[in-house]
Design a protein around this motif. Structure first.
Motif, PDB file in Angstrom:
ATOM      1  N   ASN A 118       0.805  -1.223   0.000  1.00 18.09           N
ATOM      2  CA  ASN A 118       0.000   0.000   0.000  1.00 18.09           C
ATOM      3  C   ASN A 118       0.838   1.274   0.000  1.00 18.09           C
ATOM      4  OD1 ASN A 118       0.959  -0.172   2.628  1.00 18.09           O
ATOM      5  ND2 ASN A 118      -0.939   0.580   3.562  1.00 18.09           N
ATOM      6  N   VAL A 119       2.079   1.191  -0.500  1.00 15.10           N
ATOM      7  CA  VAL A 119       2.963   2.360  -0.533  1.00 15.10           C
ATOM      8  C   VAL A 119       3.354   2.639  -1.991  1.00 15.10           C
ATOM      9  CG1 VAL A 119       5.030   3.426   0.412  1.00 15.10           C
ATOM     10  CG2 VAL A 119       3.858   1.634   1.713  1.00 15.10           C
ATOM     11  N   PRO A 120       2.509   3.359  -2.729  1.00 14.85           N
ATOM     12  CA  PRO A 120       2.784   3.598  -4.152  1.00 14.85           C
ATOM     13  C   PRO A 120       3.674   4.815  -4.388  1.00 14.85           C
ATOM     14  CG  PRO A 120       0.614   4.443  -3.610  1.00 14.85           C
ATOM     15  CD  PRO A 120       1.160   3.840  -2.341  1.00 14.85           C
ATOM     16  N   PHE A 121       4.821   4.862  -3.712  1.00 10.23           N
ATOM     17  CA  PHE A 121       5.724   6.010  -3.854  1.00 10.23           C
ATOM     18  C   PHE A 121       6.483   5.923  -5.178  1.00 10.23           C
ATOM     19  CE2 PHE A 121       9.241   8.877  -3.011  1.00 10.23           C
ATOM     20  CZ  PHE A 121       8.608   9.919  -2.352  1.00 10.23           C
ATOM     21  N   ASP A 122       6.828   7.079  -5.691  1.00  7.95           N
ATOM     22  CA  ASP A 122       7.442   7.184  -7.015  1.00  7.95           C
ATOM     23  C   ASP A 122       8.958   7.289  -6.917  1.00  7.95           C
ATOM     24  OD1 ASP A 122       7.965   7.594  -9.692  1.00  7.95           O
ATOM     25  OD2 ASP A 122       7.030   9.573  -9.798  1.00  7.95           O
ATOM     26  N   TYR A 123       9.650   6.255  -7.416  1.00  6.39           N
ATOM     27  CA  TYR A 123      11.109   6.279  -7.461  1.00  6.39           C
ATOM     28  C   TYR A 123      11.636   6.450  -8.882  1.00  6.39           C
ATOM     29  CZ  TYR A 123      10.696   4.578  -2.696  1.00  6.39           C
ATOM     30  OH  TYR A 123      10.375   4.461  -1.359  1.00  6.39           O
ATOM     31  N   ASP A 124      10.751   6.662  -9.835  1.00 13.22           N
ATOM     32  CA  ASP A 124      11.146   6.871 -11.228  1.00 13.22           C
ATOM     33  C   ASP A 124      10.947   8.321 -11.661  1.00 13.22           C
ATOM     34  OD1 ASP A 124      11.627   5.869 -14.128  1.00 13.22           O
ATOM     35  OD2 ASP A 124       9.655   6.844 -14.255  1.00 13.22           O
ATOM     36  N   MET A 276      14.561  11.185 -17.493  1.00 12.22           N
ATOM     37  CA  MET A 276      15.114  11.057 -18.844  1.00 12.22           C
ATOM     38  C   MET A 276      16.441  10.302 -18.857  1.00 12.22           C
ATOM     39  SD  MET A 276      12.999  12.577 -20.919  1.00 12.22           S
ATOM     40  CE  MET A 276      14.000  12.859 -22.363  1.00 12.22           C
ATOM     41  N   LEU A 277      17.054  10.173 -17.710  1.00 16.31           N
ATOM     42  CA  LEU A 277      18.381   9.558 -17.616  1.00 16.31           C
ATOM     43  C   LEU A 277      18.304   8.062 -17.897  1.00 16.31           C
ATOM     44  CD1 LEU A 277      21.307  10.400 -16.881  1.00 16.31           C
ATOM     45  CD2 LEU A 277      20.819   9.644 -14.551  1.00 16.31           C
ATOM     46  N   GLU A 283      20.118  11.030 -26.082  1.00 20.88           N
ATOM     47  CA  GLU A 283      21.297  11.673 -25.524  1.00 20.88           C
ATOM     48  C   GLU A 283      20.842  12.680 -24.473  1.00 20.88           C
ATOM     49  OE1 GLU A 283      23.791  13.366 -28.472  1.00 20.88           O
ATOM     50  OE2 GLU A 283      24.026  11.509 -29.620  1.00 20.88           O
ATOM     51  N   TYR A 284      21.275  12.473 -23.262  1.00 22.29           N
ATOM     52  CA  TYR A 284      20.809  13.324 -22.173  1.00 22.29           C
ATOM     53  C   TYR A 284      21.887  13.451 -21.113  1.00 22.29           C
ATOM     54  CZ  TYR A 284      18.203  14.857 -18.069  1.00 22.29           C
ATOM     55  OH  TYR A 284      17.796  15.547 -16.961  1.00 22.29           O
ATOM     56  N   GLU A 285      22.136  14.691 -20.690  1.00 21.00           N
ATOM     57  CA  GLU A 285      23.085  14.972 -19.637  1.00 21.00           C
ATOM     58  C   GLU A 285      22.360  15.045 -18.300  1.00 21.00           C
ATOM     59  OE1 GLU A 285      25.852  18.761 -18.233  1.00 21.00           O
ATOM     60  OE2 GLU A 285      25.249  18.552 -20.336  1.00 21.00           O
ATOM     61  N   ALA A 286      22.833  14.333 -17.330  1.00 19.31           N
ATOM     62  CA  ALA A 286      22.171  14.259 -16.030  1.00 19.31           C
ATOM     63  C   ALA A 286      21.860  15.645 -15.483  1.00 19.31           C
ATOM     64  CB  ALA A 286      23.031  13.480 -15.041  1.00 19.31           C
ATOM     65  N   GLY A 287      20.618  15.841 -15.070  1.00 18.81           N
ATOM     66  CA  GLY A 287      20.196  17.097 -14.464  1.00 18.81           C
ATOM     67  C   GLY A 287      19.814  18.189 -15.437  1.00 18.81           C
ATOM     68  N   LYS A 288      19.979  17.953 -16.729  1.00 20.23           N
ATOM     69  CA  LYS A 288      19.730  19.016 -17.710  1.00 20.23           C
ATOM     70  C   LYS A 288      18.267  19.435 -17.747  1.00 20.23           C
ATOM     71  CE  LYS A 288      20.626  20.273 -22.511  1.00 20.23           C
ATOM     72  NZ  LYS A 288      21.141  19.809 -23.834  1.00 20.23           N
ATOM     73  N   ALA A 289      17.361  18.531 -17.429  1.00 23.51           N
ATOM     74  CA  ALA A 289      15.929  18.843 -17.508  1.00 23.51           C
ATOM     75  C   ALA A 289      15.374  19.402 -16.200  1.00 23.51           C
ATOM     76  CB  ALA A 289      15.139  17.602 -17.921  1.00 23.51           C
ATOM     77  N   PHE A 290      16.209  19.549 -15.183  1.00 22.46           N
ATOM     78  CA  PHE A 290      15.747  20.140 -13.937  1.00 22.46           C
ATOM     79  C   PHE A 290      15.410  21.611 -14.174  1.00 22.46           C
ATOM     80  CE2 PHE A 290      18.554  17.187 -11.097  1.00 22.46           C
ATOM     81  CZ  PHE A 290      17.864  16.097 -11.583  1.00 22.46           C
ATOM     82  N   VAL A 291      14.385  22.084 -13.511  1.00 23.19           N
ATOM     83  CA  VAL A 291      13.975  23.487 -13.635  1.00 23.19           C
ATOM     84  C   VAL A 291      13.809  24.075 -12.238  1.00 23.19           C
ATOM     85  CG1 VAL A 291      12.183  25.075 -14.452  1.00 23.19           C
ATOM     86  CG2 VAL A 291      12.819  23.089 -15.839  1.00 23.19           C
ATOM     87  N   GLY A 292      14.333  25.292 -12.058  1.00 21.49           N
ATOM     88  CA  GLY A 292      14.171  26.013 -10.798  1.00 21.49           C
ATOM     89  C   GLY A 292      15.360  25.857  -9.873  1.00 21.49           C
ATOM     90  N   GLU A 293      15.526  26.829  -8.995  1.00 22.96           N
ATOM     91  CA  GLU A 293      16.629  26.782  -8.048  1.00 22.96           C
ATOM     92  C   GLU A 293      16.509  25.599  -7.101  1.00 22.96           C
ATOM     93  OE1 GLU A 293      17.029  30.465  -6.029  1.00 22.96           O
ATOM     94  OE2 GLU A 293      17.466  31.627  -7.853  1.00 22.96           O
ATOM     95  N   ASP A 294      15.262  25.218  -6.804  1.00 22.74           N
ATOM     96  CA  ASP A 294      15.075  24.081  -5.894  1.00 22.74           C
ATOM     97  C   ASP A 294      15.138  22.742  -6.620  1.00 22.74           C
ATOM     98  OD1 ASP A 294      12.726  24.166  -7.305  1.00 22.74           O
ATOM     99  OD2 ASP A 294      11.412  24.298  -5.551  1.00 22.74           O
ATOM    100  N   ARG A 295      15.228  22.787  -7.969  1.00 26.89           N
ATOM    101  CA  ARG A 295      15.354  21.586  -8.807  1.00 26.89           C
ATOM    102  C   ARG A 295      14.200  20.603  -8.590  1.00 26.89           C
ATOM    103  NH1 ARG A 295      21.016  20.334  -9.978  1.00 26.89           N
ATOM    104  NH2 ARG A 295      20.723  18.235  -9.161  1.00 26.89           N
ATOM    105  N   ARG A 296      13.022  21.108  -8.232  1.00 25.09           N
ATOM    106  CA  ARG A 296      11.875  20.250  -7.989  1.00 25.09           C
ATOM    107  C   ARG A 296      10.869  20.258  -9.148  1.00 25.09           C
ATOM    108  NH1 ARG A 296      10.976  17.906  -3.265  1.00 25.09           N
ATOM    109  NH2 ARG A 296       9.931  16.468  -4.687  1.00 25.09           N
ATOM    110  N   TYR A 297      11.284  20.886 -10.247  1.00 27.26           N
ATOM    111  CA  TYR A 297      10.443  20.891 -11.447  1.00 27.26           C
ATOM    112  C   TYR A 297      11.242  20.317 -12.600  1.00 27.26           C
ATOM    113  CZ  TYR A 297       7.455  23.509  -8.421  1.00 27.26           C
ATOM    114  OH  TYR A 297       6.672  23.855  -7.364  1.00 27.26           O
TER     115      TYR A 297
END
Length: 464
Positions: A118-124, A276-277, A283-297
């Motif tokens: 019953n713990v459907p947490f998202d690790y992807d 995306m990693l 072709e994708y560089e780790a962290g390139k798709a992060f948005v915002g100073e808090d990197r939560r988007y």
């Protein structure tokens, strides 16, 4: 003078949310708005014209349960309100009992079908991204604007931490959603091959009053043998780009019902994920798709992110009209879509680009369906005909006609009439004598209703 007080200002209450990414552009160097995708379908910054302006106050919207069959949810994200998550009121949390007798112990917010707990947490990260489009907190002065403030997300984890699954997990999640009150089921999942178990699940959910919205897929191939997008009862969503054209990766075919933006979409990032990693061929560089100073988007592309835009609008229709059936919801979406690509319904974008404003204003009983599903030569009584198969129907059907246009011309000639509604069958036999030269001939079926409205669908014939 008996009394005096300050004469405070009073302003109209705006429909447009105050979430910063809804009002900004260029956050990752692009020359368009950060939340361009939802604006393109009608959730604009114009208070009077926005689809949100057609809604009553949030407290007057009926809560709608939307099941997200995906990789789970990071429910600790600051832009997800706990109030937007579905609660199983028949289950007592933490007592290790199946209080409601549905076969799942302590399924308070949903279920994890991968680990059977019953713990459907998202690790992807995929499920959190999808959920954010529908249900991110709106008007909280933070991050992005979600589309439905009255939604209740049923969290159904059917993908593992690497975004993979099996048809059986997806099907079980759909069955669960249908049996536990979901009215919209978003399935941004797919792969080659159709399975009976998924077909049965989608049909069952539809029979229980849920519309099953499915991503068309990202391989640029036909949906005929692609599941669950190729299931006839599924409501299949193709992807458009910033220019309102079908994205090159978007799957196509007879199963496609509608299209929605799915390129460079902004949504939520689950903690410790970079979805995306590691995707093969990208072709994708780790962290390139992060948005915002808090990197939560996060920003990403795919039919997975077009589907939840459609699911959100479907849920808004049901928030206004809980009595609507899945068929009525589907018709409101397709009949009010903005036609793009080939005129009429086509295999690339279905009935066109989702238009939330038109759908919310639409009449569920006014509809016209025109679809060419197949064209080929047949022999009958020693003569050669062009058989046209498909659908010609309407709420108040008044007739249909088959027309041909010769190569290099724009003149259409009526070559057959359809006097009765036809659904997924033979529309007409057109004498092959109408085709008198080689080249690319165009054919269309035009359906009209009693109010004088018309809708068409086209096909091509290459004559050697």
């Amino acid at each position: 003078v008996e009394w005096a007080e300050p004469n405070y200002c009073r302003d109209k209450q705006l429909a447009v949310p105050n979430d910063p990414y809804f009002r900004s552009k260029g956050s990752w160097g692009q020359d368009y708005d950060d939340q361009w995708a939802i604006k393109r379908v009608g959730f604009t910054e114009d208070d009077e014209e926005s689809a949100w302006a057609l809604l009553p106050d949030e407290e007057d919207l009926k809560p709608v349960v939307v099941a997200v069959v995906d990789s789970g949810l990071d429910w600790n994200h600051a832009d997800i309100a706990w109030e937007s998550i579905w609660r199983n009121e028949d289950e007592i949390p933490g007592n290790n009992k199946d209080d409601d007798g549905n076969g799942y112990v302590d399924d308070v917010i949903g279920w994890n079908f991968i680990d059977d707990d019953n713990v459907p947490f998202d690790y992807d990260g995929h499920g959190t991204f999808v959920t954010g489009i529908i249900a991110a907190a709106t008007n909280n002065g933070r991050g992005i604007a979600g589309l439905n403030p009255a939604v209740r997300i049923m969290v159904l984890k059917a993908l593992n931490a690497f975004g993979h699954s099996r048809a059986s997990f997806v099907a079980e999640a759909i069955f669960y959603a249908a049996n536990n009150g979901a009215r919209v089921i978003n399935v941004s999942v797919g792969g080659r091959g159709l399975t009976r178990v998924e077909q049965e699940a989608v049909r069952y959910a539809t029979s229980k009053g849920a519309i099953v919205v499915v991503a068309s897929g990202n391989e640029g191939i036909e949906t005929k043998d692609y599941g669950p997008a190729g299931i006839p009862e599924a409501f299949t969503v193709a992807t458009t780009d910033i220019d309102d054209r079908r994205a090159s990766f978007s799957n196509w075919g007879q199963a496609v019902d509608i299209a929605a933006p799915g390129v460079d979409v902004l949504s939520l990032r689950a903690r410790r994920t970079d979805l995306m990693l590691g995707i093969p061929g990208i072709e994708y560089e780790a962290g390139k798709a992060f948005v915002g100073e808090d990197r939560r988007y996060y920003r990403a592309s795919g039919s997975s992110f077009a589907a939840p835009i459609v699911s959100a609008v479907a849920s808004l229709l049901l928030a206004l009209h809980p009595e609507y059936t899945p068929t009525q919801v589907a018709r409101l979406l397709t009949q009010n879509a903005r036609d793009i690509e080939v005129p009429g319904w086509d295999q690339l974008t279905g009935y066109g680009l989702l238009d939330a404003r038109a759908a919310l204003r639409g009449d569920p009983d006014r509809w016209i369906e025109a679809r060419v599903e197949g064209v080929g030569a047949v022999q009958q009584d020693g003569k050669v005909y062009i058989e046209v198969r498909g659908t010609a129907d309407a709420g108040r059907f008044a007739g249909a006609r088959i027309e041909l246009a010769a190569p290099g011309t724009e003149a259409w000639k009526t070559v057959a009439q359809v006097e009765r509604p036809v659904r997924r069958g033979r529309l007409a036999l057109v004498p092959a004598t109408h085709i008198d030269r080689p080249g690319e001939w165009r054919l269309r079926v035009v359906v009209r209703d009693a109010e004088g409205g018309e809708r068409e669908s086209r096909a091509s014939l290459n004559i050697q």
